[in-house]
Design an enzyme around this catalytic site. Structure first.
Site, PDB file in Angstrom:
ATOM      1  NE  ARG A  73      -2.208  -2.179   3.048  1.00 49.19           N
ATOM      2  CZ  ARG A  73      -2.724  -2.700   4.145  1.00 49.19           C
ATOM      3  NH1 ARG A  73      -3.979  -2.467   4.458  1.00 49.19           N
ATOM      4  NH2 ARG A  73      -1.991  -3.441   4.950  1.00 49.19           N
ATOM      5  CD  GLU A 110       0.620  -9.936  17.522  1.00 49.95           C
ATOM      6  OE1 GLU A 110       0.052 -10.152  18.605  1.00 49.95           O
ATOM      7  OE2 GLU A 110       0.134  -9.238  16.611  1.00 49.95           O
TER       8      GLU A 110
END
Length: 224
Positions: A73, A110
């Site tokens: 993006r 994560e």
């Protein structure tokens, strides 16, 4: 730094319009995530232009010769900014997407690892670079982008994102580089707002303050 904290941009109605143009999708891509969907921002030509214009106004006179966009993006905003300030655009891509010789930089997510790659020779030593992405969460992706550019000899002037929290967990890992953010993520309240070009939106007039990552009300996507 937030754009709304700057002299001249405090109370700027463009920032509110940008925030409101971003759709909030609850529980995507997994439960507890309030996904900040910028595709609805792209459907609003004025808000999209205002987003680019604010970045261009900030970086026009900083002597930046490289705008590096983080896949995917960051590619939506980076080229327009680069053209407007007279810089080249350099895509930082995921593994095995660039056809030429590359240098790579891995980073920890994560739940696992990922990697950014850049073509060898895309950036020259001493060039001044801006890193652009749509959203910053932990800061891991931006940190990898900084390391990649610095390995090529570039000087990273700043990182810029459309959406981010005031306290980014990974900001100390940005090697002291400034972080410039337009708006904070919002939490969905209801879906009664009118559609944008036929796309249903969920909006809230207030920006979220003091939200934390890893909670059931996590207001961001899993993107860094």
């Amino acid at each position: 730094m937030f754009a709304g904290d700057q002299n001249g941009l405090q109370g700027d109605p463009r920032l509110k319009a940008i925030s409101e143009a971003i759709r909030v999708v609850p529980h995507f891509p997994k439960p507890g995530i309030m996904f900040q969907d910028i595709t609805t921002l792209l459907l609003d030509p004025k808000a999209f232009k205002d987003t680019v214009d604010i970045f261009v106004d900030r970086y026009r006179d900083m002597g930046i010769s490289v705008v590096a966009g983080v896949e995917a993006r960051g590619f939506l905003f980076g080229p327009s900014i680069a053209l407007a300030i007279g810089a080249k655009f350099v895509p930082l891509r995921k593994p095995r997407k660039l056809p030429g010789e590359v240098i790579s930089e891995s980073y920890v997510l994560e739940y696992g690892k990922d990697c950014l790659e850049m073509h060898v020779g895309a950036v020259q030593p001493g060039e001044r670079a801006l890193v652009i992405d749509d959203l910053v969460a932990t800061g891991g992706t931006l940190s990898a982008a900084i390391r990649l550019l610095e390995r090529a000899g570039a000087h990273v002037v700043e990182c810029a994102c459309v959406v981010g929290l005031r306290e980014v967990k990974g900001q100390p890992g940005l090697n002291g580089k400034p972080l410039y953010i337009l708006v904070e993520p919002r939490q969905q309240i209801n879906c009664s707002a009118p559609s944008v070009n036929g796309v249903e939106t969920c909006r809230h007039d207030d920006l979220i303050l003091g939200a934390s990552f890893g909670s059931p009300l996590n207001p961001t996507s899993t993107s860094d």
